[in-house]
Motif scaffolding. Structure first.
Motif, mmCIF file in Angstrom:
data_model
loop_
_atom_site.group_PDB
_atom_site.id
_atom_site.type_symbol
_atom_site.label_atom_id
_atom_site.label_comp_id
_atom_site.label_asym_id
_atom_site.label_seq_id
_atom_site.Cartn_x
_atom_site.Cartn_y
_atom_site.Cartn_z
ATOM 1 N N ASP A 161 -85.674 -1.930 -82.954
ATOM 2 C CA ASP A 161 -84.413 -1.098 -82.411
ATOM 3 C C ASP A 161 -83.994 -0.459 -82.781
ATOM 4 O OD1 ASP A 161 -83.919 -4.875 -82.462
ATOM 5 O OD2 ASP A 161 -83.436 -4.688 -84.117
ATOM 6 N N PRO A 214 -81.131 2.849 -82.000
ATOM 7 C CA PRO A 214 -79.696 2.616 -81.919
ATOM 8 C C PRO A 214 -79.267 2.879 -80.754
ATOM 9 C CG PRO A 214 -80.862 4.319 -82.530
ATOM 10 C CD PRO A 214 -82.059 4.327 -82.883
ATOM 11 N N HIS A 215 -77.298 2.132 -80.247
ATOM 12 C CA HIS A 215 -77.292 2.920 -79.326
ATOM 13 C C HIS A 215 -76.434 3.526 -79.260
ATOM 14 C CE1 HIS A 215 -78.750 -1.949 -78.977
ATOM 15 N NE2 HIS A 215 -78.128 -1.661 -77.685
ATOM 16 N N GLU A 216 -76.694 4.385 -78.563
ATOM 17 C CA GLU A 216 -75.777 6.118 -79.108
ATOM 18 C C GLU A 216 -76.704 7.369 -77.469
ATOM 19 O OE1 GLU A 216 -78.515 7.869 -82.707
ATOM 20 O OE2 GLU A 216 -76.335 7.224 -82.643
ATOM 21 N N THR A 250 -81.414 9.161 -77.790
ATOM 22 C CA THR A 250 -81.706 8.108 -78.281
ATOM 23 C C THR A 250 -83.062 8.226 -77.018
ATOM 24 O OG1 THR A 250 -80.405 6.694 -78.745
ATOM 25 C CG2 THR A 250 -81.945 5.927 -78.248
ATOM 26 N N LYS A 267 -69.782 -5.390 -80.378
ATOM 27 C CA LYS A 267 -70.745 -4.755 -78.551
ATOM 28 C C LYS A 267 -70.114 -3.773 -77.335
ATOM 29 C CE LYS A 267 -70.550 -9.747 -79.810
ATOM 30 N NZ LYS A 267 -70.899 -10.984 -78.823
ATOM 31 N N LYS A 315 -70.177 -0.779 -77.703
ATOM 32 C CA LYS A 315 -71.152 0.465 -77.833
ATOM 33 C C LYS A 315 -72.275 0.065 -76.856
ATOM 34 C CE LYS A 315 -72.584 3.910 -80.563
ATOM 35 N NZ LYS A 315 -72.446 4.249 -82.094
ATOM 36 N N ASN A 316 -72.836 -0.417 -77.628
ATOM 37 C CA ASN A 316 -73.865 -1.272 -76.893
ATOM 38 C C ASN A 316 -73.945 -1.214 -75.485
ATOM 39 O OD1 ASN A 316 -74.511 -1.991 -79.872
ATOM 40 N ND2 ASN A 316 -74.162 -4.051 -79.714
ATOM 41 N N TYR A 344 -74.107 1.989 -73.966
ATOM 42 C CA TYR A 344 -75.454 2.644 -74.385
ATOM 43 C C TYR A 344 -76.767 2.013 -74.070
ATOM 44 C CZ TYR A 344 -72.991 6.871 -76.106
ATOM 45 O OH TYR A 344 -72.180 7.616 -76.448
ATOM 46 N N ARG A 345 -76.458 1.064 -73.587
ATOM 47 C CA ARG A 345 -77.615 0.299 -72.736
ATOM 48 C C ARG A 345 -78.587 0.742 -72.050
ATOM 49 N NH1 ARG A 345 -77.560 -5.017 -69.158
ATOM 50 N NH2 ARG A 345 -79.860 -6.687 -70.166
#
Length: 278
Positions: free
Chosen positions: A159, A161-163, A166, A230, A232-233, A236-237
């Protein structure tokens, strides 16, 4: 002050609205008037925020190769104001498009050739020969949590990170959100995504998904209060090159009634930085 005509108009419209309410709903008018007048505090707080100014400068420096840019955002007038600001400096050619228009034209201006645009993660020795040890170590620290490139490629995280910082995976290859040194940015279009408005946040998420399939060079603008869970996810998807984060004020997130002033400040600073870096 000479270039703040849209701020004058926005202020005048709000004061007229408040004045009209005061005749029939004085209590409501007082609440709205007090809320609107706090916009001065918001503006002063942002103008004194050195971190925000630094992030804008770094954002434009990282994208100095680009000559064209699209502002994608809600139909609140910010885009048109930005077009005027950038036209005045002559640093970049900018167009504004409202949410929902991207799939009908703007999206084709994004170069989808990921392999020619972004830095590919490869054998570490080859990358050191190509980019130098110092640059490779910097990327490992910035994007790979200090892992060696070969280690990351062999066993990437399940997984990610959503940032912003990445790597991303396309057609069996890992890439960094870094432009290749020799990339010709005239083949591409810089995208600025305005995800600062709670009322239009879902539409911003849809636009991010629309553009994401072409892996654009994207500047994301959002509020710090949205960078949780969610939300933030979703932001940065897909790969984001740079993020401009609007800080919370002393009384919380920036209210939408104050955002037109704030977004004009951001646009003015972006245009000034673009002009200085050309």
């Amino acid at each position: 002050m000479e270039y703040s005509h849209n701020d004058y108009i926005y202020t005048a419209i709000n004061l007229i609205f408040i004045s009209a309410w005061r005749r029939f709903f004085p209590n409501k008018a007082h609440i709205v008037d007090d809320h609107f007048r706090k916009s001065a505090e918001t503006v002063l707080e942002l103008l004194s925020n050195s971190d925000l100014k630094t992030s804008i400068e770094k954002c434009m420096a990282a994208n100095r190769k680009y000559e064209t840019m699209f502002y994608i955002g809600p139909p609140v007038g910010t885009g048109l104001a930005w077009v005027n600001k950038f036209d005045r400096t002559g640093a970049m050619l900018i167009e504004q498009h409202s949410f929902g228009e991207s799939a009908h034209g703007p999206i084709v201006t994004v170069d989808p050739r990921v392999n020619s645009k972004f830095v590919k993660l490869d054998n570490r020795k080859e990358m050191v020969l190509k980019f130098g040890e110092k640059k490779v170590v910097f990327w490992e620290n910035r994007y790979l949590a200090e892992k060696k490139i070969d280690e990351f490629i062999k066993a990437p995280p399940i997984d990610m990170p959503h940032e912003e910082k990445t790597p991303f995976f396309v057609d069996g290859i890992w890439y960094l959100p870094e432009l290749q040194a020799g990339y010709d940015a005239s083949n591409d279009n810089l995208i600025v995504m305005d995800a600062c408005w709670d009322r239009y946040f879902d539409q911003a998420m849809d636009e991010i998904s629309t553009f994401g399939c072409r892996y654009p060079r994207m500047i994301l603008m959002t509020q710090r209060s949205f960078l949780n869970g969610k939300a933030k996810n979703g932001l940065y998807r897909f790969p984001v090159s740079n993020t401009i984060i609007l800080p919370e004020t002393s009384y919380g997130p920036i209210p939408e009634m104050h955002l037109p002033f704030v977004m004009n400040i951001i646009g003015e600073e972006l245009a000034a930085c673009a002009q200085m870096q050309k």
